[in-house]
Design an enzyme around this catalytic site. Sequence first.
Site, PDB file in Angstrom:
ATOM      1  CD  GLU A   1     -42.564  75.211  -1.841  1.00  0.00           C
ATOM      2  OE1 GLU A   1     -43.576  74.884  -2.488  1.00  0.00           O
ATOM      3  OE2 GLU A   1     -41.405  75.010  -2.232  1.00  0.00           O
TER       4      GLU A   1
ATOM      5  CG  HIS B 152     -47.535  72.869  -8.510  1.00  0.00           C
ATOM      6  ND1 HIS B 152     -46.337  72.796  -9.170  1.00  0.00           N
ATOM      7  CD2 HIS B 152     -47.348  72.289  -7.311  1.00  0.00           C
ATOM      8  CE1 HIS B 152     -45.461  72.182  -8.403  1.00  0.00           C
ATOM      9  NE2 HIS B 152     -46.050  71.862  -7.260  1.00  0.00           N
TER      10      HIS B 152
END
EC number: 3.1.27.-
Length: 162
Positions: free
Chosen positions: A125, A154
């Site tokens: 990520e 998120h």
Amino acid sequence: MKKISSVFTMFALIAAILFSGFIPQQAYAETTLTPTATNKTASIQLTSDVHTLAVINTFDGVADYLIRYKRLPDNYITKSQASALGWVASKGNLAEVAPGKSIGGDVFSNREGRLPSASGRTWREADINYVSGFRNADRLVYSSDWLIYKTTDHYATFTRIR
């Protein structure tokens, strides 16, 4: 006579510089500054990696960079590198301890299974659109076989972008 000699010397020096092909910007363009962590102090390491001079932190910018260079831009550091520089997530102090840096490169576990799985595939990520303060919800998630997804909530939802 001394004044004429000085003027001639200055003219010769300027002409030599102009005709030598020396362009000061080339020397700068070939030098990249890469911060490295050493016990809560930052040091600078010089490399000749021209394409990483700019801060790249948009979805398309980072995705394009990943596809082209198979790594994150140099303005990304892992959570452990940031911690070594003094970053504390609960303080939102990344911009203070590592100016111009964003968090990226750590493993994303995909525990909820929202991203496609395959044998041997791992996910990583990277924060997107980070400038300062606390990290936002924008993330780019990329796989070891270069699938690239974005999330703006998120990790609740993902959209494939490459």
